[in-house]
Design a protein around this motif. Sequence first.
Motif, PDB file in Angstrom:
ATOM      1  N   ILE A 170       0.822  -1.212   0.000  1.00 50.69           N
ATOM      2  CA  ILE A 170       0.000   0.000   0.000  1.00 50.69           C
ATOM      3  C   ILE A 170       0.856   1.263   0.000  1.00 50.69           C
ATOM      4  N   PHE A 171       1.896   1.272   0.824  1.00 48.12           N
ATOM      5  CA  PHE A 171       2.652   2.507   1.057  1.00 48.12           C
ATOM      6  C   PHE A 171       3.911   2.655   0.206  1.00 48.12           C
ATOM      7  N   LYS A 172       4.480   1.541  -0.257  1.00 47.93           N
ATOM      8  CA  LYS A 172       5.805   1.606  -0.866  1.00 47.93           C
ATOM      9  C   LYS A 172       5.828   0.972  -2.248  1.00 47.93           C
ATOM     10  N   PRO A 173       6.718   1.436  -3.120  1.00 44.40           N
ATOM     11  CA  PRO A 173       6.977   0.701  -4.368  1.00 44.40           C
ATOM     12  C   PRO A 173       7.606  -0.649  -4.030  1.00 44.40           C
ATOM     13  N   PHE A 174       7.412  -1.620  -4.912  1.00 41.70           N
ATOM     14  CA  PHE A 174       7.903  -2.968  -4.602  1.00 41.70           C
ATOM     15  C   PHE A 174       9.433  -2.996  -4.516  1.00 41.70           C
ATOM     16  N   ASN A 175       9.908  -3.577  -3.415  1.00 46.95           N
ATOM     17  CA  ASN A 175      11.337  -3.797  -3.200  1.00 46.95           C
ATOM     18  C   ASN A 175      11.471  -5.137  -2.492  1.00 46.95           C
ATOM     19  N   TRP A 176      11.999  -6.131  -3.188  1.00 45.74           N
ATOM     20  CA  TRP A 176      12.003  -7.483  -2.637  1.00 45.74           C
ATOM     21  C   TRP A 176      12.819  -7.578  -1.344  1.00 45.74           C
ATOM     22  N   ARG A 177      13.793  -6.711  -1.172  1.00 50.01           N
ATOM     23  CA  ARG A 177      14.599  -6.743   0.053  1.00 50.01           C
ATOM     24  C   ARG A 177      13.752  -6.390   1.275  1.00 50.01           C
ATOM     25  N   GLU A 178      12.844  -5.432   1.098  1.00 55.29           N
ATOM     26  CA  GLU A 178      11.971  -5.048   2.211  1.00 55.29           C
ATOM     27  C   GLU A 178      11.014  -6.182   2.557  1.00 55.29           C
ATOM     28  N   TRP A 179      10.515  -6.878   1.554  1.00 56.72           N
ATOM     29  CA  TRP A 179       9.602  -7.992   1.796  1.00 56.72           C
ATOM     30  C   TRP A 179      10.327  -9.142   2.486  1.00 56.72           C
ATOM     31  N   VAL A 180      11.555  -9.395   2.098  1.00 50.71           N
ATOM     32  CA  VAL A 180      12.329 -10.485   2.715  1.00 50.71           C
ATOM     33  C   VAL A 180      12.749 -10.111   4.137  1.00 50.71           C
ATOM     34  N   SER A 181      12.962  -8.825   4.399  1.00 50.65           N
ATOM     35  CA  SER A 181      13.389  -8.387   5.727  1.00 50.65           C
ATOM     36  C   SER A 181      12.389  -8.789   6.803  1.00 50.65           C
ATOM     37  N   GLY A 182      11.094  -8.699   6.473  1.00 50.35           N
ATOM     38  CA  GLY A 182      10.075  -9.119   7.430  1.00 50.35           C
ATOM     39  C   GLY A 182      10.198 -10.588   7.776  1.00 50.35           C
ATOM     40  N   ILE A 183      10.461 -11.410   6.762  1.00 47.62           N
ATOM     41  CA  ILE A 183      10.634 -12.849   6.988  1.00 47.62           C
ATOM     42  C   ILE A 183      11.841 -13.100   7.885  1.00 47.62           C
ATOM     43  N   LEU A 184      12.933 -12.410   7.615  1.00 53.96           N
ATOM     44  CA  LEU A 184      14.146 -12.596   8.410  1.00 53.96           C
ATOM     45  C   LEU A 184      13.918 -12.208   9.868  1.00 53.96           C
ATOM     46  N   GLY A 185      13.158 -11.145  10.085  1.00 50.28           N
ATOM     47  CA  GLY A 185      12.856 -10.742  11.446  1.00 50.28           C
ATOM     48  C   GLY A 185      12.067 -11.807  12.183  1.00 50.28           C
ATOM     49  N   TYR A 186      11.086 -12.395  11.489  1.00 52.99           N
ATOM     50  CA  TYR A 186      10.283 -13.447  12.110  1.00 52.99           C
ATOM     51  C   TYR A 186      11.126 -14.683  12.387  1.00 52.99           C
ATOM     52  N   VAL A 187      11.927 -15.070  11.415  1.00 52.31           N
ATOM     53  CA  VAL A 187      12.745 -16.283  11.550  1.00 52.31           C
ATOM     54  C   VAL A 187      13.769 -16.122  12.671  1.00 52.31           C
ATOM     55  N   THR A 188      14.272 -14.918  12.879  1.00 47.72           N
ATOM     56  CA  THR A 188      15.270 -14.692  13.917  1.00 47.72           C
ATOM     57  C   THR A 188      14.775 -15.153  15.282  1.00 47.72           C
ATOM     58  N   VAL A 189      13.557 -14.757  15.641  1.00 47.93           N
ATOM     59  CA  VAL A 189      12.999 -15.118  16.950  1.00 47.93           C
ATOM     60  C   VAL A 189      12.796 -16.627  17.046  1.00 47.93           C
ATOM     61  N   PHE A 190      12.242 -17.225  16.000  1.00 46.07           N
ATOM     62  CA  PHE A 190      11.958 -18.661  16.078  1.00 46.07           C
ATOM     63  C   PHE A 190      13.222 -19.496  15.904  1.00 46.07           C
TER      64      PHE A 190
END
Length: 328
Positions: A170-190
Amino acid sequence: MVNFFKVYNPLNVLWLAILLFALRIGYILQVPDKLEFTFVEPFARLLVPVVYEYVFSPGMNMFLAGVLVLGQAVLVNYLVNRYNLLSKPTFLPALMYVTLTALFTPFMVLSAPLICNFLLIWMLFKLLSFYKSDDAKSIAYDLGMIVAVGSLIYFPFIFLFLAIWIALAIFKPFNWREWVSGILGYVTVFFFLAVFYYLNGRLGRFYDIWAPLGSKFPNSIHIEYLDFLVLIPVIIIIALYFVKLQQNFYKSYVQVRKSFQLLFIMFLITGLSFYVRAPFNINHFILCAVPAAVFFSYYFVNATTKWFYESLYLLLLISIIYFQFNTF
């Protein structure tokens, strides 16, 4: 009462505290002898190896829940005013949040979804900051970690990971690094949780954490429909909110329009994610209170017929106080 809170006045916090108590008086008079409080999922109990379910007396349980609700109400109010979602400073979001968190008696006690509302509000601060952020990778990473921590506390919170990607779309142009960053943040905790499982010789059970995600969405839910008559004024206000939003949508700033789109999607996500947690418990829907409080505030701040919107809010208060004498 609505008019009183339309004006931004920090002293309104005192009136909020009084209203919070008044809306819970019926349940206080009939509170059970014991109230269970579980603030982490069973798979995360290794991280909290103490008995805590009945550590608080019923009175203390309700008092702490009230303090949390009051703190969350102030945070929601600050969020709405900071991002100018209602076009003017007001104390209505705090009022509406306190009101909505008294709809059902399970909302009035300590619970994992209530604690997760702090994480949900924190997420909204970061999600709404996407609009003016040049590089959202670090924010997306933090959001992934917040969702992971929320999943440890209350597993259905995992679905709010979708809100990260939706907000980026909604807010940003597509940038695959930003989308992957969310996954990395989640995976870090688990990842650290998996290490903890491994050190305790339970790595084989780590994969069972994700089993609820395969649950089928229920075809029907057994509920006492008379207990949900309190939702009639809620539904009316939500419908009126959509009418007002449609009238003013294209008059608003782009950021405001996109913010309300995100809030609506988060409302749907929190509402529909209950099915992965069995058995069904109404306290799950307190997660919907944050976006719903913004929706209610939008209607009341734009409503012009004073006798009508004041009467509608009074009807909601009367319904809450009357129906809270039921147990769910």
